[in-house]
Design an enzyme around this catalytic site. Structure first.
Site, PDB file in Angstrom:
ATOM      1  N   ARG A  33      45.012  61.776  54.929  1.00  0.00           N
ATOM      2  CA  ARG A  33      44.318  62.865  54.266  1.00  0.00           C
ATOM      3  C   ARG A  33      45.280  63.465  53.247  1.00  0.00           C
ATOM      4  O   ARG A  33      46.318  62.902  52.954  1.00  0.00           O
ATOM      5  CB  ARG A  33      43.887  63.941  55.271  1.00  0.00           C
ATOM      6  CG  ARG A  33      42.918  63.495  56.355  1.00  0.00           C
ATOM      7  CD  ARG A  33      42.587  64.688  57.247  1.00  0.00           C
ATOM      8  NE  ARG A  33      41.592  64.391  58.266  1.00  0.00           N
ATOM      9  CZ  ARG A  33      41.862  63.967  59.478  1.00  0.00           C
ATOM     10  NH1 ARG A  33      43.116  63.750  59.836  1.00  0.00           N
ATOM     11  NH2 ARG A  33      40.900  63.755  60.354  1.00  0.00           N
ATOM     12  N   PRO A  93      31.348  67.275  56.739  1.00  0.00           N
ATOM     13  CA  PRO A  93      30.990  68.661  57.024  1.00  0.00           C
ATOM     14  C   PRO A  93      31.790  69.210  58.197  1.00  0.00           C
ATOM     15  O   PRO A  93      32.020  68.514  59.191  1.00  0.00           O
ATOM     16  CB  PRO A  93      29.496  68.567  57.363  1.00  0.00           C
ATOM     17  CG  PRO A  93      29.029  67.324  56.692  1.00  0.00           C
ATOM     18  CD  PRO A  93      30.190  66.378  56.749  1.00  0.00           C
ATOM     19  N   GLU A  94      32.222  70.453  58.062  1.00  0.00           N
ATOM     20  CA  GLU A  94      32.961  71.123  59.121  1.00  0.00           C
ATOM     21  C   GLU A  94      32.069  72.200  59.729  1.00  0.00           C
ATOM     22  O   GLU A  94      30.868  72.244  59.460  1.00  0.00           O
ATOM     23  CB  GLU A  94      34.275  71.673  58.563  1.00  0.00           C
ATOM     24  CG  GLU A  94      35.142  70.570  57.961  1.00  0.00           C
ATOM     25  CD  GLU A  94      36.466  71.063  57.384  1.00  0.00           C
ATOM     26  OE1 GLU A  94      36.986  72.090  57.852  1.00  0.00           O
ATOM     27  OE2 GLU A  94      36.983  70.415  56.448  1.00  0.00           O
ATOM     28  N   LYS A 154      31.544  70.377  65.155  1.00  0.00           N
ATOM     29  CA  LYS A 154      30.829  69.641  64.108  1.00  0.00           C
ATOM     30  C   LYS A 154      29.577  68.931  64.628  1.00  0.00           C
ATOM     31  O   LYS A 154      28.916  68.228  63.869  1.00  0.00           O
ATOM     32  CB  LYS A 154      31.774  68.611  63.476  1.00  0.00           C
ATOM     33  CG  LYS A 154      33.059  69.211  62.911  1.00  0.00           C
ATOM     34  CD  LYS A 154      34.006  68.125  62.437  1.00  0.00           C
ATOM     35  CE  LYS A 154      35.353  68.690  62.047  1.00  0.00           C
ATOM     36  NZ  LYS A 154      36.300  67.649  61.603  1.00  0.00           N
TER      37      LYS A 154
END
Length: 286
Positions: free
Chosen positions: A270, A2-3, A61
């Site tokens: 990523r 989650p950002e 975050k």
């Protein structure tokens, strides 16, 4: 993971359903869920029993709820799959329930921390004079913070020998931006992820910040981005901003601006998604 928008959605839920309530009992059902609380699960539960939750807060975050007249805070990090759920006390336990908090009122709900992968967790920390949990005092303000310093951000960009996406993910420079919203902001700004930060003019960095804010606010309006059932709000509902993404996860699909097939490149363990026409790589980049 989650950002900022996803964590802010959870913060708002905690503010509505948990702030102002007093904890009566805490059950720690998995030790990894409190591994960042160095005194252990028994101490964690004992210190929270009788504590009254203040206004839910967030930076980047991380989210926290002050206790003990704001001298300390319950700090939460959701990790890859953590969920803070407000559930009826008689609801069946979730398969991956790690912590349960009951309250001393008659509302009939409890706060549950559920985490399938156990990368997240809850912990108690003393607060700094500014009201931040000490362990996150080094985290920079995020772009939705009214006190975020745009001019200082631009100066830091120009001084650092790095690339623009690395800078966006540097939580000591700007917090809350992760892989998804970095790619989205860069697409909107027509910037390649490997663009050196030293080449950004003040208008370009201001434009990039504006796009980061715009995409995060748009995501907030849609409850955040959910690619699976692991990210939900405190009521267990998924966000739907994944339907509005322009870059992230769109390899091979036409660019929403020019129609060129979007590309994906491996980047720092990523992936980076970009349009090869709208976001041309810097000359020094292969």
């Amino acid at each position: 993971m989650p950002e900022l928008p996803e964590v802010e959605v959870v913060r708002r839920g905690l503010e509505r359903w948990v702030s102002g309530r007093t904890v009566s009992e805490v059950e720690v059902l998995h030790p990894r869920a409190v591994r960042r609380h160095l005194a252990g699960g028994v101490d964690f539960a004992a210190r929270l029993a009788g504590a009254r939750f203040g206004a839910a807060m967030r930076r980047g975050k991380y989210l926290w709820v002050p206790i003990d007249e704001a001298s300390a805070s319950l700090l939460g990090h959701l990790g890859m799959s953590g969920q803070l759920l407000v559930r009826p006390a008689d609801a069946p336990d979730e398969k991956h329930l790690r912590i349960r908090m009951r309250f001393d009122d008659a509302l009939g709900t409890e706060l549950r921390f559920v985490d399938q992968r156990t990368f997240g967790g809850l912990s108690l920390h003393a607060n700094t004079p500014d009201g931040l949990p000490e362990t996150i005092a080094h985290i920079a303000r995020d772009p939705l913070d009214p006190l975020f310093d745009d001019a200082a951000f631009h100066t830091a960009l120009r001084l650092r020998r790095t690339t623009v996406k690395r800078a966006l993910l540097d939580q000591s420079l700007i917090s809350g931006v992760g892989n998804i919203y970095a790619d989205e902001a860069l697409w909107r700004a027509r910037l390649h992820y490997d663009r050196p930060t030293a080449t950004l003019t003040r208008p370009r960095s201001a434009e990039l910040l504006g796009h980061a804010r715009d995409v995060m606010n748009a995501a907030l309006a849609q409850g955040g981005t959910s690619f699976d059932s692991l990210y939900v709000n405190v009521n267990g509902e998924s966000g739907y901003f994944d339907r509005s993404l322009d870059a992230y996860g769109r390899e091979g699909e036409p660019c929403h601006r020019c129609g060129t097939p979007m590309r994906r490149r491996a980047w720092m363990n990523r992936s980076s998604y970009y349009c090869p026409r709208c976001q041309r790589p810097p000359r020094a980049s292969s």
